[in-house]
Scaffold this active site. Structure first.
Site, PDB file in Angstrom:
ATOM      1  N   LYS A   1     -58.197 -73.741 -27.078  1.00  0.00           N
ATOM      2  CA  LYS A   1     -56.640 -73.639 -27.229  1.00  0.00           C
ATOM      3  C   LYS A   1     -55.946 -74.318 -26.279  1.00  0.00           C
ATOM      4  O   LYS A   1     -56.120 -74.058 -25.132  1.00  0.00           O
ATOM      5  CB  LYS A   1     -56.185 -72.251 -27.570  1.00  0.00           C
ATOM      6  CG  LYS A   1     -54.880 -72.030 -27.895  1.00  0.00           C
ATOM      7  CD  LYS A   1     -54.302 -70.569 -28.381  1.00  0.00           C
ATOM      8  CE  LYS A   1     -53.145 -70.259 -28.910  1.00  0.00           C
ATOM      9  NZ  LYS A   1     -52.824 -68.875 -29.334  1.00  0.00           N
TER      10      LYS A   1
ATOM     11  N   SER B   1     -51.266 -67.653 -33.457  1.00  0.00           N
ATOM     12  CA  SER B   1     -50.701 -69.034 -32.888  1.00  0.00           C
ATOM     13  C   SER B   1     -52.138 -69.901 -32.866  1.00  0.00           C
ATOM     14  O   SER B   1     -51.955 -71.181 -32.542  1.00  0.00           O
ATOM     15  CB  SER B   1     -50.113 -68.947 -31.705  1.00  0.00           C
ATOM     16  OG  SER B   1     -50.817 -68.185 -30.691  1.00  0.00           O
TER      17      SER B   1
ATOM     18  N   SER C   1     -52.506 -63.511 -32.634  1.00  0.00           N
ATOM     19  CA  SER C   1     -52.859 -64.876 -32.608  1.00  0.00           C
ATOM     20  C   SER C   1     -54.530 -65.151 -32.543  1.00  0.00           C
ATOM     21  O   SER C   1     -54.971 -66.232 -32.938  1.00  0.00           O
ATOM     22  CB  SER C   1     -52.220 -65.685 -31.425  1.00  0.00           C
ATOM     23  OG  SER C   1     -50.877 -65.770 -31.383  1.00  0.00           O
TER      24      SER C   1
END
Lengths: 480, 480
Positions: free
Chosen positions: B76, B150, B174
């Site tokens: 990420k 997210s 997330s």
């Protein structure tokens, strides 16, 4: 006080066991109040007739069922006692409490008698004991000195022999500093061990109810009676009153490295601290110097960081509407917190967390710490000249303790060369209150000093605490 | 993908053990990238030649020494990989990382290969995956649906079979929501188990690095490789990767009481959740309904309370100088935090502490909780119409978890009646990651669903987890 027993619990209970009555003791309390004649100690005094009625309700003397049967105590005036005003030393804030704080209820159930509510640094903010709109309690040892705070009245009432023990509160050192300055014991429990339900908050994440007593045994008995998990206090913890009365033969005792010690020029205090460390060595323990810089950094967070916002948050609506009701120094401190942002608060938490990570290694390296309780004595004149600086200096060895979730106990170590009280504070990780208190008891016995401002001696140590060898065996001390 | 192995670790390592080469697998990664053809997944892709050089440096295949030897993974883009840009999906904030985040370093040391950096809700604020200035990653199962966030890119990259696993972060859900919406496993470790050093903070007191994988075994192997105390992270904890692979025969599994379940009208999701609970009962466990009101109150604190100030504090100088660089929704959320005071922050902490006290009784009453991962699927059109409300609804069963210091793992439970993925999340107290993962493994096997958006099947369960009786005896399963 000829003919009357000393006010330590052992002496009072011996007196009751031989047929003495609480009426006599209550009489002594009021006589002693008159003798001391210090209008600054109590903000509210219990009605004498009501006290006698309470005594009636206690039933016959039974120290098993009621371990504090007939023991007079005082309550700092930020702690609720049902039917009495709670002022926090701010008259405009005053209210009459409907119910007892949890700790007060537990003490009453154990047979203890509330003599009154004691003066304090307003809203428990301060370590000096002079930030009150009421008359200032006189230091019990030397009236020129500050009494220490914020639990000034509770410490002085105990040191003067008016009560056997007293409740204080301790966020930054308020349960230790006035003990040290008045030659008594100040037990600051592990955070959460004693309920704060019914106590006006200072910093809710750090507040402790604390115990002033003439002896360590007495402080422990009060702790043992009051350390209870309480669902009414969100920060309550289940911390058992265990581990008192037994000590490993050799403790590893952390002390600030010489270069890190701070006495602000008070060589007499420095010498008395070195004497105390020599005493620990003579008692067979191992003194280990530890770098103290990070402890001081933690201490600085308490007033320079975001935690002062907890104090403001605790009384926000009242402060916003009644700023003028505050003591000027307190008002300035609280007002400063208004400007702090939520981001500041979290940045304070981050700074503490980072310091905790390094300090924890030092904490793990020893059994217990021994620090000076206060770095120096200050006169009222010193305080008038430097109201913030000297207050801050008093917190040198106390401010970091609750932030690091440690317990502590201040204990007299004798007299300094100039006759003023000397004191150290023993600090241990949360839950090790019994270890710190056991070592404090050993020190108090070795110091052989009279109790508070009285001529009473420490009662004979019986039963002597057993010593536990490192292999878990108990060395029995055979008497006679 | 004929001829190439599935991308779960067991299949890839079997391929390598039989002489297959990482060059082939890297070839498959890039071929798969081209097939999927979704420009929203990766914000940066590793250079193919550099990857082949990395493979050279791995030495011969050795899954003992390097448990992730030759395994491709994605990171990420709020987690640093040395030499690559970190953007947090905010181009103006972008910098090239000098060193690997601790978790990335550990994974590389274990032989894993970074394929690239993945898209996210900007600064990891959101559960939808559409709050990015870059193209939005497509949900791997149905391109009309939000991918979830997210950690949108990481989840989609895994679900599409481009990588074997991916790192996400999880503050409010997330690491779980996009797993649930893309039919993969999302392991959200105990707070502090995986270092956040080298990760851009969202809420520093709550942030976790999380793991997306095709199977629970794979997620656990990554957890086992990365759960290390790290002195570079002040919130790091020493949480051992233990307890995986063994389950008591009967677990007490807490579920929201019927009246407290929230699906916002999605009867299909509700039915699939009830099916999952029926599966747990068939597996021999005991399902216990628990009042869930206080969990929702905790959840509300995360965005309605003071914690949003942590997000602002994390990027304060940048935000103050570059508000216009932010995604409009993110900007609104962060801007709101500027007005919060330090007193607000502490009042938030107090509210949480009070709720913790009551919720802890519920947590103590069961072994593990099983909640829906998300209450519903939302389309991109739903989100465009209600960008805040639908995001908030997605967090129904995730927002409270880190505030309560629990670990969690999202696991597919099969297909809903309409063919969309169904998922539950198992939650356990801090340190019980192994218990939650063991149950997740059992559920995934029972669900028998293909992996992510691929046609790959769950590899055979070997070795089968031993079951531990309540008396500590192990029931041996004898095969053949």
């Amino acid at each position: 006080m000829t003919g009357a027993p000393a006010f330590d619990i052992a002496s009072l209970h011996a007196f009751y066991a031989l047929g003495g009555t609480p009426d006599t003791i209550i009489g002594r309390v009021f006589a002693r109040l008159a003798e001391v004649n210090d209008p600054g100690i109590f903000l509210h005094i219990s009605d004498r007739e009501a006290l006698l009625a309470e005594v009636e309700a206690l039933g016959p003397f039974d120290a098993e069922a009621k371990p504090l049967w007939g023991i007079p105590f005082a309550v700092k005036d930020n702690i609720d006692v049902a039917g009495m005003p709670t002022t926090a030393a701010c008259p405009d804030y005053s209210y009459v409490a409907a119910v007892d704080a949890t700790v007060v209820r537990l003490l009453k159930q154990a047979g203890a008698l509330v003599i009154g509510k004691t003066n304090l640094d307003q809203f428990a903010t301060g370590l000096v004991g002079v930030r009150s709109p009421y008359p200032i309690p006189r230091n019990a040892i030397d009236a020129n000195l500050v009494p220490g705070g914020s639990s000034s009245g509770s410490a002085v009432a105990t040191a003067q022999g008016i009560v056997s023990f007293a409740l204080g509160t301790d966020t930054a050192g308020s349960g230790r500093i006035p003990a040290g300055l008045n030659n008594i014991v100040g037990l600051k429990p592990s955070v959460g061990a004693l309920s704060t339900a019914g106590v006006i908050p200072a910093c809710r994440t750090l507040d402790c109810v604390s115990i002033f007593a003439l002896t360590v045994d007495d402080a422990w008995r009060v702790f043992d009676t009051t350390a209870r998990y309480d669902a009414a206090d969100a920060y309550s913890k289940d911390i058992p009153a265990s581990g008192y009365g037994s000590l490993p033969p050799v403790l590893s005792i952390g002390v600030p490295a010489k270069a890190d010690r701070r006495f602000f020029g008070d060589a007499t205090m420095e010498a008395s601290y070195e004497n105390a460390l020599a005493m620990l060595t003579m008692l067979g323990h191992r003194v280990v110097e530890v770098p103290f810089g990070d402890f001081y950094k933690v201490a600085n967070l308490l007033y320079e960081g975001a935690w002062v916002a907890e104090r403001y948050a605790a009384v926000k609506p009242f402060f916003d509407a009644n700023e003028a009701s505050f003591h000027p120094v307190t008002r300035k401190i609280y007002g400063g917190a208004k400007a702090l942002s939520a981001a500041d608060a979290f940045n304070g938490l981050y700074a503490l967390q980072a310091l905790k990570q390094t300090v924890q290694l030092l904490i793990d390296a020893v059994d217990v710490f021994c620090v000076p309780t206060a770095p120096s004595h200050y006169t009222l004149a010193d305080l008038a000249a430097e109201p913030i600086r000297e207050n801050s200096r008093l917190g040198t060895y106390t401010n970091f303790v609750n932030l690091l979730d440690m317990c502590g106990i201040a204990v007299p170590t004798g007299k300094r060369a100039d006759g003023l009280p000397a004191s150290v504070t023993l600090l241990a990780p949360s839950g090790r209150d019994g270890l710190a208190a056991s070592l404090a008891r050993e020190i108090h016995q070795a110091a052989g000093v009279s109790l508070g401002a009285t001529s009473w001696s420490l009662p004979p140590a019986f039963p002597k605490p057993a010593r536990i060898d490192e292999d878990g065996m108990i060395d029995l001390v055979v008497v006679g």
